[in-house]
Design a protein around this motif. Structure first.
Motif, PDB file in Angstrom:
ATOM      1  N   MET A   1       0.841  -1.173   0.000  1.00  0.00           N
ATOM      2  CA  MET A   1       0.000   0.000   0.000  1.00  0.00           C
ATOM      3  C   MET A   1       0.889   1.240   0.000  1.00  0.00           C
ATOM      4  SD  MET A   1      -3.071   1.081   2.598  1.00  0.00           S
ATOM      5  CE  MET A   1      -4.213  -0.067   1.880  1.00  0.00           C
ATOM      6  N   TRP A   3       1.117   5.532   0.571  1.00  0.00           N
ATOM      7  CA  TRP A   3       0.515   6.647   1.304  1.00  0.00           C
ATOM      8  C   TRP A   3       1.012   7.941   0.682  1.00  0.00           C
ATOM      9  CZ3 TRP A   3      -2.850   5.052   5.016  1.00  0.00           C
ATOM     10  CH2 TRP A   3      -2.765   3.708   5.377  1.00  0.00           C
ATOM     11  N   GLN A  27       2.034   4.114   6.637  1.00  0.00           N
ATOM     12  CA  GLN A  27       1.485   5.345   7.182  1.00  0.00           C
ATOM     13  C   GLN A  27       2.486   5.997   8.131  1.00  0.00           C
ATOM     14  OE1 GLN A  27      -2.394   4.931   8.981  1.00  0.00           O
ATOM     15  NE2 GLN A  27      -2.361   6.999   9.801  1.00  0.00           N
ATOM     16  N   ASP A  53      -4.539   7.022   1.487  1.00  0.00           N
ATOM     17  CA  ASP A  53      -3.934   5.752   1.092  1.00  0.00           C
ATOM     18  C   ASP A  53      -4.072   5.587  -0.413  1.00  0.00           C
ATOM     19  OD1 ASP A  53      -6.518   4.786   0.568  1.00  0.00           O
ATOM     20  OD2 ASP A  53      -6.630   3.667   2.445  1.00  0.00           O
TER      21      ASP A  53
END
Length: 70
Positions: A1, A3, A27, A53
């Motif tokens: 993922m 950010w 994060q 995100d």
């Protein structure tokens, strides 16, 4: 993922940051980066930042001016 930060002026208009961010895989990395560079960003005209995100979900908005006044 991934950010990402969105950089905005006081009225919410998107602006280019004075310090170019890297791509963040967590994060915590994104938050650490803004914690390190928030004064430089503020001096460059960024008043607030928004963290999102990679699905485009906005997590929160943070005022850099409020951090300076704290």
């Amino acid at each position: 993922m991934a950010w990402t930060w969105r950089f905005e002026t006081a009225d919410g208009t998107e602006t280019s940051p004075s310090v170019v961010p890297e791509e963040f895989t967590t994060q915590g990395d994104a938050e650490s980066w803004v914690g390190e560079y928030w004064k430089d960003l503020l001096e460059g005209g960024v008043e607030q930042v928004k963290l999102s995100d990679d699905s485009g979900t906005e997590l929160y908005t943070m005022s850099l001016r409020a951090a300076l006044d704290a």
